[in-house]
Design a protein around this motif. Structure first.
Motif, PDB file in Angstrom:
ATOM      1  N   MET A 213     -67.212  42.555  31.243  1.00 53.24           N
ATOM      2  CA  MET A 213     -65.777  42.630  30.974  1.00 53.24           C
ATOM      3  C   MET A 213     -65.296  41.392  30.232  1.00 53.24           C
ATOM      4  O   MET A 213     -64.516  41.486  29.274  1.00 53.24           O
ATOM      5  N   ALA A 214     -65.741  40.210  30.678  1.00 51.23           N
ATOM      6  CA  ALA A 214     -65.293  38.967  30.058  1.00 51.23           C
ATOM      7  C   ALA A 214     -65.768  38.846  28.618  1.00 51.23           C
ATOM      8  O   ALA A 214     -65.068  38.267  27.772  1.00 51.23           O
ATOM      9  N   PHE A 218     -62.568  41.794  27.276  1.00 49.98           N
ATOM     10  CA  PHE A 218     -61.463  40.840  27.143  1.00 49.98           C
ATOM     11  C   PHE A 218     -61.024  40.639  25.695  1.00 49.98           C
ATOM     12  O   PHE A 218     -59.807  40.594  25.419  1.00 49.98           O
ATOM     13  N   PHE A 221     -58.183  42.812  24.218  1.00 43.12           N
ATOM     14  CA  PHE A 221     -56.797  42.599  24.611  1.00 43.12           C
ATOM     15  C   PHE A 221     -56.169  41.380  23.931  1.00 43.12           C
ATOM     16  O   PHE A 221     -54.993  41.100  24.149  1.00 43.12           O
ATOM     17  N   MET A 222     -56.947  40.687  23.115  1.00 41.96           N
ATOM     18  CA  MET A 222     -56.439  39.514  22.426  1.00 41.96           C
ATOM     19  C   MET A 222     -55.712  39.926  21.155  1.00 41.96           C
ATOM     20  O   MET A 222     -56.034  40.952  20.540  1.00 41.96           O
ATOM     21  N   ARG A 233     -65.678  32.407  27.810  1.00 41.78           N
ATOM     22  CA  ARG A 233     -65.430  33.629  28.573  1.00 41.78           C
ATOM     23  C   ARG A 233     -66.436  33.783  29.709  1.00 41.78           C
ATOM     24  O   ARG A 233     -66.086  34.222  30.812  1.00 41.78           O
ATOM     25  N   GLY A 237     -65.685  33.895  33.714  1.00 46.19           N
ATOM     26  CA  GLY A 237     -66.139  35.020  34.533  1.00 46.19           C
ATOM     27  C   GLY A 237     -66.939  34.565  35.746  1.00 46.19           C
ATOM     28  O   GLY A 237     -66.704  35.033  36.866  1.00 46.19           O
TER      29      GLY A 237
END
Length: 367
Positions: A213-214, A218, A221-222, A233, A237
């Motif tokens: 996910m990280a 992620f 969503f930036m 990241r 995490g």
């Protein structure tokens, strides 16, 4: 009557309580089950040890010659693979001519860890020392200043990456875990609920999912054009994952503090944070030292999972070194035994340090 008393010499204990024989009697031959287990394990060791010594030492190949190792396959170990590939295993894809930099950076960080474990260095200036250690580490690894060539973080690997990930993640996770553990016991529903959701959410998934996910979700969503380095990241995490488990460990210690001590602190007029800092947390953390050290060891070993995001730490660098070379690929067992030794040295050192801390705490309580 003369006022002179002759001291009586101390008499020896009727049963010897120190030395190897008493230790063996307590730990190896305490009852028939323990004795049977000891005998069976001793027989197994005696049966396998000669062959293991023959393969690992007597008939092993130590020169980095692939042909000689191929001739000795099935007869002796090929430690030449370590001699040939150790620089890739230890430093990954870091530029070959610049590998003195990760060697020096790792030595500085390990030196900081060793000093931090010594009571003489438990001073208010220790955080400043670590600021200097981290500054030296990242300057050496990143470069771009003081005439050092710049090296991208995706080229970092091997032992420096493993040590850095574990050290930074645990340092950042520890204060976060304390805050979350206190928050879960808070009387404020919003804070308590937020801490519970965080802990249960993180503990409900494996670390590999958190890293995935990280690293891959992620960035989606930036905002457009904004990127965060994959190494950052991954550190975030691992930190969040380690903090969730550590928070539950600390919460167990907090619950073990007698309620009477909190009432006494209220009577003395201590504020909430004064009570936690001076009375509750020192005792709670002392109670959970073994569990916390288990968590530290687990995080250190779990750094091997960062290979999924193309960061080649110790185990990933080993695969990188051997998978691309058909001549040395058959000797993975010897290479894995080498990094097993590296992991064992670090984990065993942490375990022994945990025992030392427990003894120091026991001595403090006795005084």
């Amino acid at each position: 009557m003369a006022d002179h008393f002759v001291p009586i010499a101390p008499r020896p204990s009727p049963v010897k309580t120190t030395g190897f024989a008493p230790w063996a009697r307590r730990n190896l031959f305490a009852d028939w089950r323990s004795t049977l287990t000891t005998v069976l394990l001793a027989a197994l060791i005696l049966y396998t040890l000669p062959g293991l010594i023959n393969w690992a030492l007597l008939r092993a190949v130590y020169v980095n010659d692939a042909d000689t190792c191929q001739a000795a396959r099935g007869i002796g170990a090929c430690w030449g693979v370590v001699t040939e590939k150790y620089r890739i295993i230890l430093f990954g894809r870091y530029p070959f001519d610049e590998q003195w930099r990760p060697l020096l950076a790792t030595s500085v960080m390990l030196g900081g860890l060793v000093l931090s474990c010594m009571r003489a260095f438990w001073k208010p200036w220790l955080p400043l020392l670590w600021m200097g250690v981290l500054a030296v580490f990242f300057v050496l690894m990143l470069g771009g200043v003081f005439g050092l060539s710049a090296v991208r973080t995706d080229l970092w690997g091997g032992l420096p990456l493993t040590v850095m990930l574990a050290t930074l993640s645990l340092f950042m996770a520890f204060p976060l875990a304390i805050v979350v553990a206190l928050g879960r016991r808070s009387q404020l529903p919003a804070i308590r609920s937020a801490c519970i959701v965080y802990i249960e959410l993180i503990r409900g998934v494996p670390l590999i999912s958190v890293l995935f996910m990280a690293s891959f979700m992620f960035p989606l969503f930036m905002p457009q054009g904004v990127t965060v380095d994959v190494l950052v990241r991954v550190i975030v995490g691992i930190t969040l994952f380690a903090a969730a488990y550590m928070a539950e460990i600390i919460r167990g210690g907090l619950q073990a503090i007698p309620k009477g001590q909190l009432e006494a602190a209220d009577t003395l007029g201590l504020s909430y944070w004064q009570t936690q800092r001076k009375i509750v947390l020192p005792q709670a953390l002392a109670m959970v030292v073994p569990s916390m050290m288990n968590n530290f060891i687990s995080v250190f070993k779990d750094t091997s999972l960062v290979t999924i995001v193309s960061l080649y730490e110790l185990t990933g660098a080993l695969a990188l070194a051997l998978n691309s070379d058909v001549n040395w690929r058959p000797f993975k067992i010897e290479a894995y035994l080498f990094i097993t030794l590296v992991y064992f040295i670090f984990c065993f050192s942490m375990s022994r340090y945990s025992l030392w801390v427990e003894k120091q705490l026991s001595a403090s309580k006795a005084r």
